[in-house]
Design a protein around this motif. Sequence first.
Motif, mmCIF file in Angstrom:
data_model
loop_
_atom_site.group_PDB
_atom_site.id
_atom_site.type_symbol
_atom_site.label_atom_id
_atom_site.label_comp_id
_atom_site.label_asym_id
_atom_site.label_seq_id
_atom_site.Cartn_x
_atom_site.Cartn_y
_atom_site.Cartn_z
ATOM 1 N N LEU A 86 0.326 -1.455 -0.029
ATOM 2 C CA LEU A 86 -0.224 0.087 0.101
ATOM 3 C C LEU A 86 0.791 1.506 -0.069
ATOM 4 O O LEU A 86 0.161 2.114 -0.609
ATOM 5 C CB LEU A 86 -1.449 -0.237 1.215
ATOM 6 C CG LEU A 86 -1.776 -1.116 1.392
ATOM 7 C CD1 LEU A 86 -2.697 -1.494 2.543
ATOM 8 C CD2 LEU A 86 -2.719 -0.329 0.435
ATOM 9 N N GLN A 89 2.277 1.765 -3.656
ATOM 10 C CA GLN A 89 1.076 2.190 -4.145
ATOM 11 C C GLN A 89 0.600 4.116 -3.773
ATOM 12 O O GLN A 89 0.201 4.852 -5.247
ATOM 13 C CB GLN A 89 -0.227 1.482 -3.678
ATOM 14 C CG GLN A 89 -0.268 -0.316 -4.606
ATOM 15 C CD GLN A 89 -1.438 -0.633 -4.494
ATOM 16 O OE1 GLN A 89 -2.282 -0.292 -4.072
ATOM 17 N NE2 GLN A 89 -0.722 -2.043 -4.213
ATOM 18 N N ALA A 90 0.616 3.882 -2.519
ATOM 19 C CA ALA A 90 0.573 5.321 -2.691
ATOM 20 C C ALA A 90 2.159 6.476 -2.756
ATOM 21 O O ALA A 90 1.299 7.900 -3.376
ATOM 22 C CB ALA A 90 0.294 5.771 -0.719
ATOM 23 N N LEU A 96 -5.551 3.620 -4.053
ATOM 24 C CA LEU A 96 -5.712 2.174 -2.429
ATOM 25 C C LEU A 96 -6.734 1.413 -2.305
ATOM 26 O O LEU A 96 -7.804 1.799 -2.023
ATOM 27 C CB LEU A 96 -4.594 2.165 -1.252
ATOM 28 C CG LEU A 96 -3.823 3.468 -2.074
ATOM 29 C CD1 LEU A 96 -3.812 3.607 -0.039
ATOM 30 C CD2 LEU A 96 -2.788 2.701 -2.965
ATOM 31 N N VAL A 98 -8.959 0.031 -0.285
ATOM 32 C CA VAL A 98 -8.509 -0.770 1.704
ATOM 33 C C VAL A 98 -9.804 -1.087 2.540
ATOM 34 O O VAL A 98 -10.761 -0.760 1.521
ATOM 35 C CB VAL A 98 -8.612 0.335 2.289
ATOM 36 C CG1 VAL A 98 -6.672 0.537 1.894
ATOM 37 C CG2 VAL A 98 -8.771 2.000 2.570
ATOM 38 N N ALA A 226 -3.821 1.301 6.924
ATOM 39 C CA ALA A 226 -4.099 1.261 5.823
ATOM 40 C C ALA A 226 -5.316 2.360 5.245
ATOM 41 O O ALA A 226 -4.677 3.103 4.056
ATOM 42 C CB ALA A 226 -5.108 -0.360 4.958
ATOM 43 N N ALA A 230 -4.859 5.599 2.304
ATOM 44 C CA ALA A 230 -5.476 5.806 1.991
ATOM 45 C C ALA A 230 -6.913 6.952 0.988
ATOM 46 O O ALA A 230 -7.192 7.401 0.104
ATOM 47 C CB ALA A 230 -7.047 4.094 1.591
#
Length: 305
Positions: A86, A89-90, A96, A98, A226, A230
């Motif tokens: 995560l 990806q962020a 994301l 989540v 998470a 997100a």
Amino acid sequence: MTAAPPSIERRRPVNGVEIAWDSFGDPAASPLVLIMGLGAQMVAWDDAFCARLAEAGGHRVIRFDNRDIGHSTHLSHLGVPDIQALMLQAMAGKPLAVPYTLRDMADDCIGLLDALGIERAHIVGASMGGAIGQEMAIHHPQRMRSFTSIMSTTGDPALPPPTPEALAVLFSPTPLTFDAYLAHYKKIWRVLRGPGFPLDEARDAERAQLIFLRGLNPGGVARQLAAVFASGNRKPALRDVRVPTLVIHGDADPLVPVACGVDVADAIAGAKLLRIPRMGHALPISMWPQIIDAIAAHTGQLRDH
């Protein structure tokens, strides 16, 4: 000031989960809701802190366990997210997937207000709790009499990062036996609180035991983390917030550097900023008077509005 015991802990169904809560002070007084940070149970708002805040501000002080922690619903069926994936990806700017977001957690707080028959409340959030309070101010401003953000951030990726030591304790695994957990707890707070707070150091074992006995949920902490990732950058949306806001931040915060608090204050129109020297990512007992007085002054100015 007395440290009166809280009312009996209760649970209320809200927003698809059950939220555990209790309160201090006169039930008929102006409500003030405390929102705690990542992986932190409501008892991290110390009983004596809550009682003194209730007395100083003339409030009914309400604290609660966020979803996935303490005695509120644990969402284990949603699985444990891959935090490293995560984060990558962020950083790449990708959306994301989540289990839930900070906006969902803000809706939990709104649901608790509904369940308690509270139309509007003063909201005080610490760390991730401050970010949840920001989500409330963005999406539910009509439910807030005031907002106090403590040691929090807008989520702007341009802000300074935590120190390596603070990151290391944030991502260290939680032991599930008490002796190991106690050593883990003391290490975390040596880093986040910093040295030179003997009153708190003397209470660490008692606090760790209380948290341990209420129950640990490492998977829940991962799901909350998470949610933080997100939720991204709230700064553009905060530009439109008009909730009267006080920002409190320590100059020595290793996890959320003081520049992050300055950024929150800059983002929200009319926000006041209180920088506290030597305060890290904690609410040290020796600094309670300054913190409580600042919150009471902020909410007191708005009590009749």
